[in-house]
Design an enzyme around this catalytic site. Structure first.
Site, PDB file in Angstrom:
ATOM      1  N   LEU A   1      74.282  48.245  73.880  1.00 26.62           N
ATOM      2  CA  LEU A   1      73.100  48.341  74.316  1.00 26.62           C
ATOM      3  C   LEU A   1      72.603  46.890  73.954  1.00 26.62           C
ATOM      4  O   LEU A   1      73.156  46.168  73.019  1.00 26.62           O
ATOM      5  CB  LEU A   1      72.039  49.294  73.372  1.00 26.62           C
ATOM      6  CG  LEU A   1      72.171  50.698  73.485  1.00 26.62           C
ATOM      7  CD1 LEU A   1      71.244  51.435  72.714  1.00 26.62           C
ATOM      8  CD2 LEU A   1      71.867  50.830  75.181  1.00 26.62           C
ATOM      9  N   ASP A   2      71.515  46.217  74.372  1.00 30.78           N
ATOM     10  CA  ASP A   2      70.942  45.001  73.854  1.00 30.78           C
ATOM     11  C   ASP A   2      70.412  44.922  72.874  1.00 30.78           C
ATOM     12  O   ASP A   2      70.253  45.833  72.261  1.00 30.78           O
ATOM     13  CB  ASP A   2      69.819  44.415  74.888  1.00 30.78           C
ATOM     14  CG  ASP A   2      70.163  44.347  76.559  1.00 30.78           C
ATOM     15  OD1 ASP A   2      71.541  44.235  76.532  1.00 30.78           O
ATOM     16  OD2 ASP A   2      69.315  44.541  77.248  1.00 30.78           O
ATOM     17  N   ARG A   3      70.404  43.761  72.084  1.00 30.73           N
ATOM     18  CA  ARG A   3      70.199  43.745  70.751  1.00 30.73           C
ATOM     19  C   ARG A   3      68.567  44.122  70.557  1.00 30.73           C
ATOM     20  O   ARG A   3      68.126  44.660  69.541  1.00 30.73           O
ATOM     21  CB  ARG A   3      70.112  42.062  70.339  1.00 30.73           C
ATOM     22  CG  ARG A   3      69.658  41.609  68.875  1.00 30.73           C
ATOM     23  CD  ARG A   3      69.322  40.146  68.663  1.00 30.73           C
ATOM     24  NE  ARG A   3      69.055  40.088  67.399  1.00 30.73           N
ATOM     25  CZ  ARG A   3      69.719  39.753  66.442  1.00 30.73           C
ATOM     26  NH1 ARG A   3      70.993  39.737  66.432  1.00 30.73           N
ATOM     27  NH2 ARG A   3      69.204  39.295  65.251  1.00 30.73           N
TER      28      ARG A   3
ATOM     29  N   SER B   1      66.618  46.110  72.716  1.00 31.14           N
ATOM     30  CA  SER B   1      66.447  47.659  72.752  1.00 31.14           C
ATOM     31  C   SER B   1      66.865  48.509  71.766  1.00 31.14           C
ATOM     32  O   SER B   1      67.744  48.178  70.883  1.00 31.14           O
ATOM     33  CB  SER B   1      67.075  47.857  74.127  1.00 31.14           C
ATOM     34  OG  SER B   1      68.743  47.563  73.926  1.00 31.14           O
TER      35      SER B   1
ATOM     36  N   ARG C   1      66.734  46.022  83.047  1.00 28.85           N
ATOM     37  CA  ARG C   1      65.701  44.693  82.856  1.00 28.85           C
ATOM     38  C   ARG C   1      65.370  44.209  83.901  1.00 28.85           C
ATOM     39  O   ARG C   1      64.427  43.855  84.431  1.00 28.85           O
ATOM     40  CB  ARG C   1      65.948  43.906  81.639  1.00 28.85           C
ATOM     41  CG  ARG C   1      66.102  44.737  80.322  1.00 28.85           C
ATOM     42  CD  ARG C   1      66.734  43.887  79.385  1.00 28.85           C
ATOM     43  NE  ARG C   1      66.006  42.784  79.002  1.00 28.85           N
ATOM     44  CZ  ARG C   1      66.418  41.633  77.788  1.00 28.85           C
ATOM     45  NH1 ARG C   1      67.703  41.942  77.126  1.00 28.85           N
ATOM     46  NH2 ARG C   1      65.475  40.708  77.750  1.00 28.85           N
TER      47      ARG C   1
END
Length: 456
Positions: free
Chosen positions: A221-223, A225, A342
């Protein structure tokens, strides 16, 4: 007697005479007699219950529910379907909404016959049919907000006892093959030399349990999120999970019938609202290197005449109405690419995610984070946002000057790898498919409570 006759047997041509004993009836039907402090006066009738913002559940699927052991001949009731979909809400809260008559269902049969869609009130024991859609007030998922926010562990590869307890509280599912965490925002997933407080490094040091080695990441996952992070606990389970999540075998796997045995669902708060309430986004992506290789950006390929390098597909569905210029949507990526959701929200739908300044900076600069007039599409009445008490409760929400990213991996459906690999005999009684639901982080809960206000 004369007065009684004239009141009940009046015609349009009757001349009405009134005395001081009997006052005239109200000129309009909207006024009624009210008594307050032993004084009688004419007033408006008491307003009925105001309409509520409704959360739309997805249509009831024709196939068996993933992660639920149900015989093919059995029926699924409305309350069972709601408890399944909103798994992070207590059962007594859902039951109370049924008792108050706040749950409605829209039948799929009326659409086939060409009739207008009408949502009718239902009881908790109503039988769900394929295609039926349930509407429930958004307040069903409201939760109390604690002033103690999620903390980030210190930057060390040797966590102390308190940090180990904190990491173990993030674990929402554990079996001999899998480990599922609810990642808080602002915590990196994959670490490197300058980053030590990443999820993979901390999990390897604190979440070994009775294994010799720590769990390994399967997907990222993104940092910024939050949500479900899947880890494998053995070499066999890690390789099997990598194969399941690979895009090459996504359509060839016999173990994943119709992609219904392995998928993720995200909840996001976006600025604006999509033109269609639900749909499928097919927009290929490409990477562009910036600043001499120091940074990179993912963009839509067809919109800028670039060569497509990654085929990206995402399903989306609008959850509720537009409040203060924002709306909640549910997304299901059918391919796994960096920043896919996104970019699809910002460039394909034109509705960037709240807090996504990389792909939605221009919209954020024009978006005024203050209450504005939004109206219910059915009744035409305006909405009003509720502001929480205390400025500290607004941290990271839509009321903050700089909101955090409102993107949360809420649901994960994955095959029972432990049962498939026959790691333990105790897993044979569990379902073939696992379904895990993770609650939203604090800043998204605050925004949800704000957006689930009643009509004015």
């Amino acid at each position: 007697m004369w007065l009684k006759i004239t009141r009940h047997q009046r015609t349009p041509f009757t001349i009405r005479h009134f005395s001081r004993v009997s006052p005239p009836p109200p000129a309009c039907g909207e006024t009624v007699i009210r008594v307050s402090n032993n004084i009688t006066h004419l007033g408006h009738p008491k307003a009925g219950p105001k309409p509520r913002q409704l959360l739309s559940l997805p249509p009831f699927p024709p196939h068996p529910l993933p992660g639920k052991n149900v015989s093919p001949d059995s029926h699924i009731t409305a309350i069972s379907w709601m408890k399944y979909y909103i798994a992070d809400v207590a059962g007594y809260v859902i039951q109370s909404h049924f008792n108050k008559g706040l749950v409605k269902m829209e039948s799929h049969d009326s659409e086939k016959q060409g009739q207008a869609k009408v949502a009718k009130k239902i009881k908790h024991n109503a039988i769900m049919k394929t295609g039926c859609r349930i509407y429930v007030p958004v307040s069903v998922a409201e939760s109390r907000i604690s002033k103690r926010f999620d903390t980030i562990p210190s930057a060390t590869l040797c966590p102390n006892a308190d940090e180990i307890k904190y990491l173990q509280r993030l674990v929402i599912y554990k079996d001999p093959a899998l480990l599922v965490l609810n990642k808080p925002p602002k915590v990196p997933v994959k670490g490197n030399l300058p980053v030590h407080n990443s999820m993979d490094g901390l999990a390897a040091a604190a979440l070994c349990y009775d294994y010799d080695e720590g769990p390994k990441l399967v997907h990222r996952l993104d940092r910024e999120s939050s949500g479900i992070t899947l880890m494998g606990r053995s070499k066999e389970s890690i390789s099997h999970l990598h194969w399941l999540f690979s895009d090459i075998n996504r359509t060839k796997s016999s173990f994943k019938a119709g992609n219904d045995a392995c998928y993720q669902r995200y909840w996001a708060l976006v600025i604006g609202t999509p033109k269609e309430n639900e749909g499928l986004i097919r927009a290929p992506l490409t990477k562009v290197v910036l600043n001499g290789g120091k940074a990179e950006r993912v963009m839509l390929a067809y919109g800028y005449g670039l060569e497509a390098s990654q085929e990206a597909v995402t399903e989306y569905r609008v959850l509720g109405p537009t409040i203060s210029g924002c709306s909640w949507i549910e997304l299901r990526p059918l391919t796994n690419h960096k920043h896919q959701i996104r970019v699809h929200c910002a460039e394909a739908l034109g509705t960037p995610i709240v807090g996504d300044y990389k792909y939605g900076w221009f919209v954020h600069s024009r978006w005024k984070q203050m209450p504005r007039a939004d109206y219910d599409p059915v009744t035409g009445e305006p909405y009003k946002m509720r502001r929480p008490d205390g400025l500290d409760v607004q941290k990271g929400s839509v009321l903050s000057k700089v909101p955090l990213l409102h993107l949360h991996c809420r649901e994960l459906v994955v095959p029972n790898v432990a049962k498939h690999l026959k790691v333990n005999k105790a897993t044979s009684s569990k379902p073939d498919v696992l379904r895990i639901v993770a609650p939203m982080p604090t800043h998204m809960k605050i925004s949800w409570n704000l957006m689930s206000s009643y009509l004015v």
